[in-house]
Design a protein around this motif. Structure first.
Motif, PDB file in Angstrom:
ATOM      1  N   GLY A 297       0.869  -1.178   0.000  1.00  0.00           N
ATOM      2  CA  GLY A 297       0.000   0.000   0.000  1.00  0.00           C
ATOM      3  C   GLY A 297       0.902   1.223   0.000  1.00  0.00           C
ATOM      4  O   GLY A 297       1.824   1.318   0.822  1.00  0.00           O
ATOM      5  N   ALA A 298       0.615   2.161  -0.924  1.00  0.00           N
ATOM      6  CA  ALA A 298       1.560   3.258  -1.176  1.00  0.00           C
ATOM      7  C   ALA A 298       1.950   4.053   0.081  1.00  0.00           C
ATOM      8  O   ALA A 298       3.146   4.206   0.368  1.00  0.00           O
ATOM      9  CB  ALA A 298       0.996   4.166  -2.267  1.00  0.00           C
ATOM     10  N   PRO A 299       0.997   4.573   0.867  1.00  0.00           N
ATOM     11  CA  PRO A 299       1.424   5.363   2.023  1.00  0.00           C
ATOM     12  C   PRO A 299       2.151   4.532   3.085  1.00  0.00           C
ATOM     13  O   PRO A 299       3.096   5.019   3.723  1.00  0.00           O
ATOM     14  CB  PRO A 299       0.111   5.926   2.572  1.00  0.00           C
TER      15      PRO A 299
ATOM     16  N   ALA B  32      13.104  -0.737  -3.796  1.00  0.00           N
ATOM     17  CA  ALA B  32      12.342  -1.897  -3.307  1.00  0.00           C
ATOM     18  C   ALA B  32      11.080  -2.172  -4.124  1.00  0.00           C
ATOM     19  O   ALA B  32      10.715  -3.320  -4.371  1.00  0.00           O
ATOM     20  CB  ALA B  32      11.988  -1.709  -1.831  1.00  0.00           C
ATOM     21  N   ARG B  33      10.367  -1.107  -4.520  1.00  0.00           N
ATOM     22  CA  ARG B  33       9.205  -1.257  -5.405  1.00  0.00           C
ATOM     23  C   ARG B  33       9.102   0.015  -6.261  1.00  0.00           C
ATOM     24  O   ARG B  33       9.240   1.110  -5.736  1.00  0.00           O
ATOM     25  CB  ARG B  33       7.897  -1.458  -4.610  1.00  0.00           C
ATOM     26  N   PRO B  34       8.799  -0.139  -7.553  1.00  0.00           N
ATOM     27  CA  PRO B  34       8.920   1.024  -8.442  1.00  0.00           C
ATOM     28  C   PRO B  34       7.692   1.918  -8.618  1.00  0.00           C
ATOM     29  O   PRO B  34       7.837   3.088  -8.960  1.00  0.00           O
ATOM     30  CB  PRO B  34       9.255   0.376  -9.793  1.00  0.00           C
TER      31      PRO B  34
ATOM     32  N   ALA C 289      -2.445   5.370 -11.696  1.00  0.00           N
ATOM     33  CA  ALA C 289      -1.900   4.004 -11.587  1.00  0.00           C
ATOM     34  C   ALA C 289      -2.390   3.397 -10.283  1.00  0.00           C
ATOM     35  O   ALA C 289      -2.297   4.015  -9.221  1.00  0.00           O
ATOM     36  CB  ALA C 289      -0.377   4.031 -11.609  1.00  0.00           C
ATOM     37  N   ASN C 290      -2.927   2.209 -10.375  1.00  0.00           N
ATOM     38  CA  ASN C 290      -3.382   1.493  -9.166  1.00  0.00           C
ATOM     39  C   ASN C 290      -3.310   0.000  -9.458  1.00  0.00           C
ATOM     40  O   ASN C 290      -2.967  -0.429 -10.574  1.00  0.00           O
ATOM     41  CB  ASN C 290      -4.802   1.938  -8.789  1.00  0.00           C
ATOM     42  N   LYS C 291      -3.659  -0.776  -8.459  1.00  0.00           N
ATOM     43  CA  LYS C 291      -3.584  -2.236  -8.542  1.00  0.00           C
ATOM     44  C   LYS C 291      -4.196  -2.775  -9.826  1.00  0.00           C
ATOM     45  O   LYS C 291      -5.245  -2.315 -10.258  1.00  0.00           O
ATOM     46  CB  LYS C 291      -4.276  -2.822  -7.305  1.00  0.00           C
ATOM     47  N   ILE C 292      -3.522  -3.734 -10.416  1.00  0.00           N
ATOM     48  CA  ILE C 292      -3.974  -4.336 -11.666  1.00  0.00           C
ATOM     49  C   ILE C 292      -5.469  -4.711 -11.565  1.00  0.00           C
ATOM     50  O   ILE C 292      -5.903  -5.260 -10.548  1.00  0.00           O
ATOM     51  CB  ILE C 292      -3.100  -5.570 -12.020  1.00  0.00           C
TER      52      ILE C 292
END
Ligand code: MRU
Length: 347
Positions: free
Chosen positions: A45-47, A86-88, A245-248
């Motif tokens: 989760g982004a935040p 770690a994640r792009p 951009a969000n979860k597939i």
């Protein structure tokens, strides 16, 4: 309890890989382990990723043996690169690390190495505290869009677990529920890692909000049948023009919502808005290990043939034309997003 928190000189995080079967807290003392935990999705989760990386940088400060400010800053710079890699896709990761590095660099001439170590930790704590406050403000703006009796589709997990606390899109739903509005949530299960079925359902259960899990490909059916009044989703990075951009699977949900005239609202803290990118095609999209797709089981058996190959794209981009409004902590931005998004960010 917060998803990500600092206690006894350690970073502690709820292990989201084992929920809802087990509730476990893991403790971290090194920034490399924090980076690995972000990649492995102990925290996601982004935040939440942003806050974890911020505390990871604080750990890097204490790991550094340097007594000189210049040496400490060099070690922090190296750790920043490790954490940011770690994640792009979620821009909050780079945003959080850059914010802490800027705070440290600005005062480096007049502070000792130990003072900088403390400053980085204080700034990480501040960022985490602000995240909760921002989510609650954002939730008030979003909840105003929800009517008593609404049925809402929600994708992935955007709740307390995806943030430091409260949540983004799920935070909106939670606030509407606390305001006494009767709502029902269709929870997209969110293949392949099932953040919806595992994490969102677990959270809604605790808040006492009625829900039903649906397979992702069921959303179109209910939208077309007129059973859904709104869609609320999160975002990992939103471009300056409002491409999200969000979860597939979010894009397909937005298409079906648009085709059926159902409002589609991403709930996006301004820390997730990347004004440096003109449009969504410039957003880096993570592709994860195909094993996450191939490892799925049905009735105790692996689903795919043993030699099957797979693609595991973790995010997609919803074009701004499918977006009704973008909810932020500063209010809701409406089209044209090229004009109005920057106004809410700069407030
Ligand atoms: O791969 P994940 O679980 O980190 O993806 C999370 C999402 O896509 C969320 O919708 C997004 O981070 C915003 S919610 C706070």
């Amino acid at each position: 309890m917060r998803t990500v928190f600092w206690e006894n000189n350690e970073l502690k995080m709820i292990d989201q890989r084992v929920l809802p079967v087990r509730f476990e807290i893991l403790a971290y003392r090194g920034h490399k382990e924090v980076a690995a935990a972000i990649t492995d999705m102990v925290v996601r989760g982004a935040p939440a990723i942003g806050a974890a990386a911020a505390f990871g940088l604080a750990l890097a400060g204490y790991e550094s043996a340097s007594s000189l400010t210049s040496g400490l800053l060099a070690d922090l710079q190296t750790a920043s690169a490790t954490l940011k890699a770690a994640r792009p896709t979620a821009v909050n990761l780079a945003w959080a690390v850059d914010r802490l590095m800027a705070a440290a660099s600005t005062v480096s001439a007049e502070r000792s190495a130990d003072e900088i170590r403390q400053l980085v930790l204080d700034e990480a704590q501040k960022l985490a505290d602000e995240d909760v406050e921002i989510n609650k403000r954002m939730a008030e703006h979003g909840a105003a869009l929800i009517n008593d009796g609404d049925t809402i589709i929600h994708h992935c997990n955007t709740g307390a677990l995806a943030t430091v606390d409260w949540g983004t899109a799920l935070g909106v739903i939670r606030t509407a529920h606390e305001q006494g509005k009767k709502i029902h949530v269709f929870v997209d299960e969110t293949r392949p890692r099932l953040q919806g079925a595992r994490l969102t359902a677990w959270e809604l259960e605790q808040y006492g909000i009625p829900y039903e899990i649906i397979s992702d490909n069921t959303a179109g059916y209910f939208l077309k049948a007129g059973k859904v009044q709104k869609c609320f989703v999160g975002s990992d990075r939103t471009a300056a023009n409002g491409d999200v951009a969000n979860k597939i699977g979010t894009y397909m949900l937005a298409l079906a919502a648009f085709d059926n005239g159902v409002p589609f609202y991403p709930v996006v803290p301004t820390s997730t808005i990347d004004l440096s990118l003109a449009h969504g095609d410039l957003i880096p999209i993570e592709e994860r290990n195909p094993q996450e797709v191939l490892g799925l089981e049905f009735e105790g058996q692996r689903v795919a043939p043993i030699n099957a190959k797979a693609r595991n794209i973790a995010f997609d981009v919803t074009p701004n034309k499918l977006v009704t409004g973008i909810v932020t902590e500063n209010g809701v931005a409406y089209p044209p997003f090229e004009v109005n998004l920057i106004k809410v960010v700069k407030q």
